[in-house]
Design a protein around this motif. Sequence first.
Motif, PDB file in Angstrom:
ATOM      1  N   ALA A  26      16.532  10.245  19.029  1.00 17.76           N
ATOM      2  CA  ALA A  26      16.623  11.705  19.021  1.00 17.76           C
ATOM      3  C   ALA A  26      15.303  12.247  18.511  1.00 17.76           C
ATOM      4  N   LEU A  27      14.853  13.347  19.096  1.00 18.57           N
ATOM      5  CA  LEU A  27      13.584  13.936  18.661  1.00 18.57           C
ATOM      6  C   LEU A  27      13.884  15.210  17.863  1.00 18.57           C
ATOM      7  N   VAL A  28      13.653  16.367  18.453  1.00 19.87           N
ATOM      8  CA  VAL A  28      13.870  17.615  17.713  1.00 19.87           C
ATOM      9  C   VAL A  28      14.852  18.499  18.493  1.00 19.87           C
ATOM     10  N   PRO A  29      15.878  19.040  17.832  1.00 18.81           N
ATOM     11  CA  PRO A  29      16.827  19.911  18.546  1.00 18.81           C
ATOM     12  C   PRO A  29      16.088  21.068  19.216  1.00 18.81           C
ATOM     13  N   LEU A  30      16.516  21.410  20.433  1.00 23.60           N
ATOM     14  CA  LEU A  30      15.826  22.467  21.187  1.00 23.60           C
ATOM     15  C   LEU A  30      16.321  23.863  20.845  1.00 23.60           C
ATOM     16  N   THR A  69     -11.360  33.956  35.724  1.00 26.51           N
ATOM     17  CA  THR A  69     -10.714  32.856  35.001  1.00 26.51           C
ATOM     18  C   THR A  69     -11.008  31.526  35.693  1.00 26.51           C
ATOM     19  N   GLY A  70     -10.874  31.493  37.014  1.00 22.20           N
ATOM     20  CA  GLY A  70     -11.109  30.252  37.760  1.00 22.20           C
ATOM     21  C   GLY A  70     -12.479  29.654  37.488  1.00 22.20           C
ATOM     22  N   PRO A  71     -13.564  30.406  37.755  1.00 16.54           N
ATOM     23  CA  PRO A  71     -14.887  29.832  37.514  1.00 16.54           C
ATOM     24  C   PRO A  71     -15.134  29.491  36.042  1.00 16.54           C
ATOM     25  N   GLN A  72     -14.678  30.318  35.121  1.00 20.87           N
ATOM     26  CA  GLN A  72     -14.995  30.029  33.710  1.00 20.87           C
ATOM     27  C   GLN A  72     -14.285  28.766  33.219  1.00 20.87           C
ATOM     28  N   VAL A  73     -13.046  28.576  33.649  1.00 18.02           N
ATOM     29  CA  VAL A  73     -12.363  27.332  33.282  1.00 18.02           C
ATOM     30  C   VAL A  73     -13.046  26.156  33.979  1.00 18.02           C
ATOM     31  N   TYR A  74     -13.345  26.351  35.252  1.00 16.95           N
ATOM     32  CA  TYR A  74     -13.957  25.274  36.040  1.00 16.95           C
ATOM     33  C   TYR A  74     -15.264  24.801  35.421  1.00 16.95           C
ATOM     34  N   TYR A  75     -16.086  25.756  34.984  1.00 24.05           N
ATOM     35  CA  TYR A  75     -17.382  25.375  34.410  1.00 24.05           C
ATOM     36  C   TYR A  75     -17.261  24.879  32.965  1.00 24.05           C
ATOM     37  N   GLY A  76     -16.042  24.745  32.463  1.00 23.70           N
ATOM     38  CA  GLY A  76     -15.879  23.989  31.222  1.00 23.70           C
ATOM     39  C   GLY A  76     -15.218  24.692  30.058  1.00 23.70           C
ATOM     40  N   LEU A  77     -14.805  25.940  30.231  1.00 26.07           N
ATOM     41  CA  LEU A  77     -14.255  26.647  29.084  1.00 26.07           C
ATOM     42  C   LEU A  77     -12.746  26.432  28.976  1.00 26.07           C
ATOM     43  N   ALA A  78     -12.371  25.466  28.190  1.00 21.85           N
ATOM     44  CA  ALA A  78     -10.962  25.214  27.896  1.00 21.85           C
ATOM     45  C   ALA A  78     -10.907  24.261  26.722  1.00 21.85           C
ATOM     46  N   GLY A  79      -9.901  24.385  25.917  1.00 16.50           N
ATOM     47  CA  GLY A  79      -9.739  23.467  24.782  1.00 16.50           C
ATOM     48  C   GLY A  79      -8.272  23.373  24.416  1.00 16.50           C
ATOM     49  N   LEU A  80      -7.973  22.410  23.568  1.00 18.72           N
ATOM     50  CA  LEU A  80      -6.578  22.185  23.182  1.00 18.72           C
ATOM     51  C   LEU A  80      -6.279  22.820  21.830  1.00 18.72           C
ATOM     52  N   PHE A  81      -5.041  23.254  21.696  1.00 13.11           N
ATOM     53  CA  PHE A  81      -4.570  23.882  20.463  1.00 13.11           C
ATOM     54  C   PHE A  81      -3.276  23.161  20.100  1.00 13.11           C
ATOM     55  N   ILE A  82      -3.396  22.184  19.222  1.00 14.00           N
ATOM     56  CA  ILE A  82      -2.259  21.308  18.928  1.00 14.00           C
ATOM     57  C   ILE A  82      -1.597  21.752  17.626  1.00 14.00           C
ATOM     58  N   VAL A  83      -0.307  22.039  17.730  1.00 16.94           N
ATOM     59  CA  VAL A  83       0.435  22.528  16.569  1.00 16.94           C
ATOM     60  C   VAL A  83       1.368  21.421  16.077  1.00 16.94           C
ATOM     61  N   SER A  84       1.411  21.246  14.766  1.00 19.23           N
ATOM     62  CA  SER A  84       2.427  20.339  14.217  1.00 19.23           C
ATOM     63  C   SER A  84       3.324  21.136  13.273  1.00 19.23           C
ATOM     64  N   ASP A  85       4.475  20.577  12.963  1.00 21.40           N
ATOM     65  CA  ASP A  85       5.366  21.225  11.994  1.00 21.40           C
ATOM     66  C   ASP A  85       6.156  20.135  11.266  1.00 21.40           C
ATOM     67  N   GLU A  86       6.986  20.537  10.334  1.00 23.58           N
ATOM     68  CA  GLU A  86       7.662  19.535   9.494  1.00 23.58           C
ATOM     69  C   GLU A  86       8.640  18.665  10.276  1.00 23.58           C
ATOM     70  N   GLU A  87       9.372  19.292  11.185  1.00 22.00           N
ATOM     71  CA  GLU A  87      10.345  18.522  11.973  1.00 22.00           C
ATOM     72  C   GLU A  87       9.651  17.402  12.742  1.00 22.00           C
ATOM     73  N   GLU A  88       8.509  17.759  13.303  1.00 25.43           N
ATOM     74  CA  GLU A  88       7.779  16.764  14.074  1.00 25.43           C
ATOM     75  C   GLU A  88       7.234  15.675  13.146  1.00 25.43           C
ATOM     76  N   GLN A  89       6.675  16.098  12.022  1.00 27.14           N
ATOM     77  CA  GLN A  89       6.090  15.119  11.115  1.00 27.14           C
ATOM     78  C   GLN A  89       7.129  14.136  10.584  1.00 27.14           C
ATOM     79  N   ALA A  90       8.364  14.619  10.423  1.00 28.90           N
ATOM     80  CA  ALA A  90       9.432  13.754   9.909  1.00 28.90           C
ATOM     81  C   ALA A  90       9.699  12.577  10.846  1.00 28.90           C
ATOM     82  N   LEU A  91       9.338  12.722  12.112  1.00 25.23           N
ATOM     83  CA  LEU A  91       9.573  11.648  13.081  1.00 25.23           C
ATOM     84  C   LEU A  91       8.538  10.538  12.985  1.00 25.23           C
ATOM     85  N   ALA A  92       7.439  10.819  12.287  1.00 31.15           N
ATOM     86  CA  ALA A  92       6.359   9.830  12.136  1.00 31.15           C
ATOM     87  C   ALA A  92       5.968   9.197  13.473  1.00 31.15           C
ATOM     88  N   LEU A  93       5.680  10.034  14.445  1.00 30.34           N
ATOM     89  CA  LEU A  93       5.216   9.547  15.749  1.00 30.34           C
ATOM     90  C   LEU A  93       3.804   8.989  15.599  1.00 30.34           C
TER      91      LEU A  93
END
Length: 459
Positions: free
Chosen positions: A291-295, A92-116
């Motif tokens: 206020a953001l989103v209830p936890l 895992t260490g070398p493979q991440v180090y040499y560049g294998l990683a990416g973002l996975f961004i999730v949105s949902d309705e509660e978040e969208q309602a905040l219009a950030l």
Amino acid sequence: MLEGDATVVQQGLETGWLGPVLRVKKGDRIKVTFKNELSQPTIIHWHGLSVPDVMDGHPHLAIEPGGVYEYDFTVINRAGTYWFHPHPHGLTGPQVYYGLAGLFIVSDEEEQALALPSGEFDVPLVLQDRLFDDQGQLMYMTDSMADGMNGFVGDTIFVNGQLASQPVTMKAGVYRLRLLNGSNSRIYKLAFSDGRPLVVIGSDGGLLEKPVTREYITLAPAERAELWLDLSADSQGDTLKLVSLPFEFPYEPMMASMHGLPALPQGAAFDVLNIAVGAEAETAGMVLPSALVPLAGYALADAVNAAEPRDFTIAMSGMIHTINGKVFEMEEVADFEKVKLGDLEVWQFINEDAGAEGGDNGMGMMMGSGMGGAMPHPMHLHGVQFQVVDRQVPLEARAFYDQLAGGFLDEGWKDTFLLMPGERAKVLVKFKDFKGMYLYHCHNLEHEDAGFMRNFRIE
Ligand code: C2O
Ligand code: CU
Ligand code: CU
């Protein structure tokens, strides 16, 4: 290789070495055909997501070179900044180090309602450090003994695979910054150069209940933080830096004298973002929601073992870290690692990897002082988001703790938290979604690769 909604895959970070940014919505079904074109085994783990165990990238699922793995799962997590990276055991260490990683961004309705802030004002920032030889080639584990003990750190900081020293222009308006510490072992203590506080709106598992301000935030490997950065009052031509503040890292003196410290050791100060303020943006003057989103958080009293936390004690045995005396075994699940689907539990992590107490570890004088001891460990659980509810630190471990603790984001959902030397930390975790075998481990990738990792099973 992806098909379906073309807006899901964004090559926003394509100028660096990182993988794509996937932007999805809660409820989306994700199908990915993953082909291994490396010369070694690999498998992808979706860090922070709750998926069935066969989709979770356990190392026993690693595929050989030329192999293919079909991912197919539904996103059930709340909106947040998650990520993906390889998880083959020992690599895992070398493979991440040499560049294998990416973002996975999730949105949902509660978040969208905040219009950030969105679009160009929603900026992912993946922080990593790297080391190069004089040909400009990446170097890794240059001192395998010291790097294995302490974790590998580079001497050059990158943001999204680009040199951190390069100025970036940001408009005079409001931004949502999504920070991920994608480094193998480096801890960041982030602050603004002009002393303005950081306004934090999210942590590993998405938005907080309400914004909080911090003088600095501590970001250990794999942790995320979302900031509300308001540049509306800054004028064109102004500069502002996001920096990492110095702190005193407890390198084991014996190790340091034998191997020397890295060129940019843990705790060194450096710049992370070099912001040049540009023209006024359409997000100028945008108001921070109070206020953001209830936890919908858990209560300690509701845990099935409220009075008797499940203990996980971290210690050194020779040169390796152990959890309750054990190291990683591919298929092994000990009795203390079996939990019931639906249960809310309190888990207590106890860091006895304290340098001064290294004591008798069977390696004689060289190891006698607990070489590499007193290390903080970013502890991570797969398949869940938890709450850190209690931290106890003995007086003698306080000095180091106090340098970083002001930047912890225990208000939010976490999948990784920094367990400090000498600390006992309780987390509340509910095994609510799937039965199966998952991992928990230190996210210092050199520690993880050395076996500081175990399975737990939800039955
Ligand atoms: Cu980010 Cu087990 O991983
Ligand atoms: Cu993970
Ligand atoms: Cu560790």
